[in-house]
Design a protein around this motif. Structure first.
Motif, PDB file in Angstrom:
ATOM      1  N   THR A 110       0.830  -1.162   0.136  1.00  0.00           N
ATOM      2  CA  THR A 110       0.325  -0.165   0.474  1.00  0.00           C
ATOM      3  C   THR A 110       0.660   1.230  -0.191  1.00  0.00           C
ATOM      4  N   GLY A 111       0.645   2.590  -1.209  1.00  0.00           N
ATOM      5  CA  GLY A 111       1.710   3.431  -1.259  1.00  0.00           C
ATOM      6  C   GLY A 111       3.346   3.058  -1.438  1.00  0.00           C
ATOM      7  N   ALA A 112       3.019   1.805  -1.841  1.00  0.00           N
ATOM      8  CA  ALA A 112       4.675   1.859  -2.907  1.00  0.00           C
ATOM      9  C   ALA A 112       4.506   1.634  -3.869  1.00  0.00           C
ATOM     10  N   GLU A 113       5.736   2.067  -4.608  1.00  0.00           N
ATOM     11  CA  GLU A 113       5.587   2.711  -5.758  1.00  0.00           C
ATOM     12  C   GLU A 113       6.524   1.779  -6.744  1.00  0.00           C
ATOM     13  N   ILE A 114       6.135   1.936  -8.045  1.00  0.00           N
ATOM     14  CA  ILE A 114       6.771   0.618  -8.478  1.00  0.00           C
ATOM     15  C   ILE A 114       8.686   1.496  -9.585  1.00  0.00           C
ATOM     16  N   GLY A 115       9.421   1.129  -9.361  1.00  0.00           N
ATOM     17  CA  GLY A 115      10.278   1.906 -10.451  1.00  0.00           C
ATOM     18  C   GLY A 115      10.187   1.597 -11.172  1.00  0.00           C
ATOM     19  N   ASP A 116      11.117   2.672 -12.061  1.00  0.00           N
ATOM     20  CA  ASP A 116      11.204   2.503 -13.232  1.00  0.00           C
ATOM     21  C   ASP A 116      12.151   1.944 -13.762  1.00  0.00           C
ATOM     22  N   PRO A 117      11.947   0.595 -14.631  1.00  0.00           N
ATOM     23  CA  PRO A 117      13.371  -0.559 -14.735  1.00  0.00           C
ATOM     24  C   PRO A 117      13.928  -0.117 -15.973  1.00  0.00           C
ATOM     25  N   TYR A 118      13.687   1.340 -16.842  1.00  0.00           N
ATOM     26  CA  TYR A 118      13.816   1.234 -18.174  1.00  0.00           C
ATOM     27  C   TYR A 118      15.779   2.025 -18.057  1.00  0.00           C
ATOM     28  N   PHE A 119      15.885   2.013 -17.307  1.00  0.00           N
ATOM     29  CA  PHE A 119      18.045   2.445 -16.788  1.00  0.00           C
ATOM     30  C   PHE A 119      18.641   1.070 -16.015  1.00  0.00           C
ATOM     31  N   GLY A 120      17.609   0.439 -15.994  1.00  0.00           N
ATOM     32  CA  GLY A 120      18.165  -0.868 -15.012  1.00  0.00           C
ATOM     33  C   GLY A 120      18.520  -2.165 -16.196  1.00  0.00           C
ATOM     34  N   SER A 121      18.402  -2.945 -15.154  1.00  0.00           N
ATOM     35  CA  SER A 121      18.931  -4.193 -15.876  1.00  0.00           C
ATOM     36  C   SER A 121      17.771  -5.052 -16.425  1.00  0.00           C
ATOM     37  N   THR A 122      17.712  -6.291 -17.453  1.00  0.00           N
ATOM     38  CA  THR A 122      16.785  -7.118 -18.067  1.00  0.00           C
ATOM     39  C   THR A 122      15.562  -7.697 -16.530  1.00  0.00           C
ATOM     40  N   ASP A 123      16.591  -8.301 -14.911  1.00  0.00           N
ATOM     41  CA  ASP A 123      16.194  -8.839 -14.264  1.00  0.00           C
ATOM     42  C   ASP A 123      15.407  -7.126 -13.470  1.00  0.00           C
ATOM     43  N   ASN A 124      15.525  -6.529 -13.451  1.00  0.00           N
ATOM     44  CA  ASN A 124      14.424  -5.093 -13.266  1.00  0.00           C
ATOM     45  C   ASN A 124      13.440  -5.332 -13.819  1.00  0.00           C
ATOM     46  N   PHE A 125      13.106  -6.194 -14.576  1.00  0.00           N
ATOM     47  CA  PHE A 125      11.804  -5.816 -15.078  1.00  0.00           C
ATOM     48  C   PHE A 125      10.836  -7.201 -14.375  1.00  0.00           C
ATOM     49  N   GLY A 126      11.339  -8.275 -14.664  1.00  0.00           N
ATOM     50  CA  GLY A 126      10.722  -9.600 -13.875  1.00  0.00           C
ATOM     51  C   GLY A 126      10.294  -8.777 -12.259  1.00  0.00           C
ATOM     52  N   ARG A 127      10.505  -8.510 -11.455  1.00  0.00           N
ATOM     53  CA  ARG A 127      10.539  -7.571 -10.099  1.00  0.00           C
ATOM     54  C   ARG A 127       9.682  -6.510 -10.223  1.00  0.00           C
ATOM     55  N   VAL A 128       9.498  -5.696 -11.245  1.00  0.00           N
ATOM     56  CA  VAL A 128       8.674  -4.775 -11.328  1.00  0.00           C
ATOM     57  C   VAL A 128       7.349  -5.515 -12.240  1.00  0.00           C
ATOM     58  N   ALA A 129       7.675  -6.498 -13.009  1.00  0.00           N
ATOM     59  CA  ALA A 129       6.240  -7.239 -12.939  1.00  0.00           C
ATOM     60  C   ALA A 129       5.697  -7.866 -12.561  1.00  0.00           C
ATOM     61  N   ASP A 130       6.749  -8.266 -10.884  1.00  0.00           N
ATOM     62  CA  ASP A 130       5.482  -9.185 -10.026  1.00  0.00           C
ATOM     63  C   ASP A 130       4.836  -8.466  -8.892  1.00  0.00           C
ATOM     64  N   GLN A 131       5.442  -7.034  -8.868  1.00  0.00           N
ATOM     65  CA  GLN A 131       5.031  -5.701  -8.404  1.00  0.00           C
ATOM     66  C   GLN A 131       3.358  -5.304  -9.068  1.00  0.00           C
ATOM     67  N   ILE A 132       3.882  -5.009 -10.470  1.00  0.00           N
ATOM     68  CA  ILE A 132       2.710  -5.272 -11.353  1.00  0.00           C
ATOM     69  C   ILE A 132       1.661  -6.314 -10.839  1.00  0.00           C
ATOM     70  N   GLU A 133       1.617  -7.170 -11.193  1.00  0.00           N
ATOM     71  CA  GLU A 133       0.656  -8.552 -11.331  1.00  0.00           C
ATOM     72  C   GLU A 133      -0.277  -8.518  -9.335  1.00  0.00           C
ATOM     73  N   ALA A 134       0.890  -7.834  -8.279  1.00  0.00           N
ATOM     74  CA  ALA A 134       0.025  -7.728  -7.401  1.00  0.00           C
ATOM     75  C   ALA A 134      -1.148  -6.650  -7.270  1.00  0.00           C
TER      76      ALA A 134
END
Length: 158
Positions: free
Chosen positions: A118-142
């Motif tokens: 609750t209230g957490a942000e989903i960080g922008d993975p654009y400048f990070g590694s491919t692994d960041n996209f997996g973590r972001v997708a986990d958050q988005i799914e939740a």
């Protein structure tokens, strides 16, 4: 019911949210009742397809977002959508500055609907590694799962 997902440029987080939420709706037979779209606060990538890393991660999770194209938020979106959900506080503040006072839409963070964030942000993975996209997708799914449960509870009480 109409839901709009928003991030900065509409090539990473918000198209993944659009695709993953559509997939959830289809699996529950709700895709004809809930419309989904995505956009960006900025016009940096208007007309462009999602980032290849976002497409790969969405595809890995069963969602094809390759046909989506970036667009910027429009003032009439605040009247046409029930929920306008963004990924981080910076984009939320930008939306609140541009939203008409008479807006119809609930404007907030996607993670407000997630049990653990609750209230957490989903960080922008654009400048990070491919692994960041997996973590972001986990958050988005939740967040999307919590949003869907919220909508279902709301419809059941109406």
């Amino acid at each position: 019911m109409r839901v709009l997902f928003v991030c900065l440029g509409n090539i990473c987080r918000s198209p993944m949210a659009e695709g993953l939420f559509r997939q959830m709706l289809q699996s529950r037979g709700l895709d004809s009742r809930i419309e989904v779209d995505s956009c960006g606060v900025g016009d940096y990538h208007a007309g462009e397809p999602p980032d290849p890393r976002a497409m790969r991660e969405a595809h890995h999770r069963g969602a094809d977002i390759s046909e989506l194209r970036g667009r910027v938020i429009r003032l009439n979106d605040f009247e046409q959508f029930d929920y306008i959900l963004c990924m981080d506080e910076d984009n939320l503040q930008a939306l609140r500055r541009m939203a008409p006072e008479t807006r119809r839409a609930h404007v907030g963070l996607l993670m407000d609907f997630a049990d653990e964030g609750t209230g957490a942000e989903i960080g922008d993975p654009y400048f990070g590694s491919t692994d960041n996209f997996g973590r972001v997708a986990d958050q988005i799914e939740a967040g999307c799962q919590g949003l869907l449960e919220h909508i279902e509870r709301q419809e059941a009480s109406d």
